[in-house]
Scaffold this active site. Structure first.
Site, PDB file in Angstrom:
ATOM      1  N   GLN A   1     113.182  28.460 -57.635  1.00  0.00           N
ATOM      2  CA  GLN A   1     113.996  28.672 -56.486  1.00  0.00           C
ATOM      3  C   GLN A   1     113.293  30.189 -55.786  1.00  0.00           C
ATOM      4  O   GLN A   1     112.269  30.310 -56.076  1.00  0.00           O
ATOM      5  CB  GLN A   1     115.384  28.480 -56.493  1.00  0.00           C
TER       6      GLN A   1
ATOM      7  N   LYS B   1     105.188  29.140 -56.192  1.00  0.00           N
ATOM      8  CA  LYS B   1     105.005  29.716 -57.583  1.00  0.00           C
ATOM      9  C   LYS B   1     104.114  29.187 -58.543  1.00  0.00           C
ATOM     10  O   LYS B   1     103.590  29.782 -59.496  1.00  0.00           O
ATOM     11  CB  LYS B   1     106.384  30.033 -58.084  1.00  0.00           C
TER      12      LYS B   1
ATOM     13  N   ASP C   1     110.141  27.260 -52.752  1.00  0.00           N
ATOM     14  CA  ASP C   1     108.915  26.334 -52.604  1.00  0.00           C
ATOM     15  C   ASP C   1     107.941  27.366 -52.045  1.00  0.00           C
ATOM     16  O   ASP C   1     106.942  27.129 -51.044  1.00  0.00           O
ATOM     17  CB  ASP C   1     109.295  25.531 -51.317  1.00  0.00           C
TER      18      ASP C   1
ATOM     19  N   GLY D   1     110.724  22.261 -58.624  1.00  0.00           N
ATOM     20  CA  GLY D   1     109.631  21.391 -58.568  1.00  0.00           C
ATOM     21  C   GLY D   1     108.610  22.414 -58.493  1.00  0.00           C
ATOM     22  O   GLY D   1     108.058  22.715 -57.122  1.00  0.00           O
ATOM     23  N   HIS D   2     107.679  22.750 -59.506  1.00  0.00           N
ATOM     24  CA  HIS D   2     106.505  23.485 -59.470  1.00  0.00           C
ATOM     25  C   HIS D   2     105.304  22.636 -59.238  1.00  0.00           C
ATOM     26  O   HIS D   2     104.828  22.095 -60.220  1.00  0.00           O
ATOM     27  CB  HIS D   2     106.415  24.775 -60.352  1.00  0.00           C
TER      28      HIS D   2
END
Length: 425
Positions: free
Chosen positions: A225, A16, A13, A40-41
């Site tokens: 991650q 990225k 988180d 989740g990006h």
């Protein structure tokens, strides 16, 4: 040979997605090499928010080729839905702009059922999994019983493998986990539809990437991650099920270690983590809540509130070493505006023993006390800063001190969620 690897250096988180989106402007190809839709990006482009789970974060840059490599575990239903949503918005309109490895392993409904059931049974000992079936899929991969994308495209092979796997998993679900069994016919039919939708994109991505490197194309490898969630080097067992460090690119994308030009670590100006596990610099109460609200610290995949704390230089310095970082992109510096003083963890102490590394023992890491250094804060807003000199003096001092403590040069500083809210160093 312009090849760059991007990895998170905390507990995920770190932002990225934004940095990959930014770097992708100069890339031809963007590659996801590990993890699954537990990632989740989040991207903000022209004020519009996009959350991606499997398709690489460079997709919002026109004409980029997005590769999902063999190290990723793929939930076909999620991937198809993500692809359809992006196409509705005008992205990935050409089939050649998405490539999916034929050797990637598939997440099946029984993987998700097992994941959720195990977490319920753990009670207070929960790992904090997203429940997306990632771990059980990697388990089957290592046990050599997994189903791969190439199997999905062969009706006979897929039926045979699904029959064998479902028989075994249903026994486990019913007898060990006390769950309902799953139906073969509906699962088989759904995955056959997914096969038809994904077939145009499936290829040998390792070969494709080798050919691209030989042709001098610019390639960006996007990790999911963070380093402290790496199954080997993270805060085990509160980790993800794959290797998240830069070295995982070699196995996860089929590209040799001599092919990489730079490794960029993404790092928040403070620290967060989702789920359970030790967190030495965690802030509870009003200060932690302030960071959570100001930084919008809620999981992009699950919506869970993130735990927040001060910057941990011990953790980031170790991540820099593990990844061989050539630079760090610092994100969310703007979130610290208004805090005074700002604290930075420079070491851990357990009784008379001092640590300047992250100990492998989870029990030890849970009881250590962080040693802090205090730095003066600032009140000026940072959103308009576009060069280092635009930052207030105390913000510059903070950035300089973090560079010293992490022993790594900073290459970017993010001062807002948008593409343009970035200082390039």
């Amino acid at each position: 040979m312009p090849t760059v690897v991007v990895v998170g250096v905390q507990w995920g988180d770190e932002g990225k997605g934004k940095i990959v989106d930014l770097l992708a402007r100069d890339a031809d190809i963007v590659v996801r090499f590990q993890g699954g839709n537990n990632a989740g990006h989040t991207l903000v482009v022209d004020g519009e928010r996009t959350v991606l789970h499997l398709i690489p974060s460079g997709v919002l840059n026109a004409g980029k080729i997005c590769v999902i490599a063999n190290g990723v575990v793929v939930d076909p239903e999620v991937l198809v839905a993500e692809l359809v949503a992006l196409r509705r918005r005008g992205y990935l309109l050409e089939d050649a702009h998405l490539k999916i490895s034929d050797a990637a392993h598939l997440i099946m409904p029984y993987h998700k059922a097992i994941d959720l059931a195990r977490e319920r049974l753990r009670g207070k000992g929960k790992v904090g999994t997203t429940g997306r079936g990632i771990g059980p899929t990697y388990e089957d991969k290592i046990a050599r019983t997994g189903i791969r994308v190439v199997d999905l495209l062969d009706e006979e092979v897929f039926r045979e493998k699904l029959t064998r796997s479902l028989e075994e998993k249903n026994v486990y679900l019913r007898a060990i986990l006390g769950e309902e069994t799953l139906d073969f016919a509906s699962m088989h039919e759904a995955y056959r539809r997914h096969a038809d939708a994904l077939r145009p994109y499936v290829t040998d991505t390792a070969l494709y990437l080798h050919q691209a490197i030989d042709a001098g194309r610019a390639i960006l490898f996007e990790g999911a991650q963070g380093t402290m969630l790496d199954v080997d080097h993270g805060t085990y067992p509160y980790v993800t099920s794959s290797n998240t460090v830069a070295g995982a690119v070699c196995a996860g994308a089929g590209v040799g270690p001599g092919n990489f030009e730079a490794v960029v670590g993404i790092c928040k100006a403070y620290t967060t983590r989702v789920g359970n596990g030790p967190f030495p610099t965690e802030l509870e109460g009003a200060l932690g809540e302030r960071l959570r609200e100001s930084g919008e610290e809620f999981g992009a995949t699950t919506g869970r509130p993130r735990r927040c704390g001060w910057f941990d230089a011990v953790l980031v310095r170790q991540a820099a070493r593990l990844n061989g970082l050539t630079g760090i992109a610092l994100t969310k510096l703007d979130v610290l505006t208004g805090l005074d003083p700002i604290r930075v963890c420079t070491g851990y102490r357990d009784g008379t023993e001092r640590f300047t590394r992250v100990p492998a023992s989870t029990r030890l890491l849970e009881r250590v006390e962080p040693e802090y250094e205090e730095l003066p804060g600032w009140t000026e807003t940072l959103g308009r800063a576009r060069k280092l000199g635009d930052l207030p003096a105390n913000a510059r001092r903070y950035v300089e001190r973090l560079q010293e403590l992490t022993e790594t040069p900073f290459t970017m500083i993010s001062v807002g969620a948008g593409r343009e809210d970035t200082i390039i160093l």
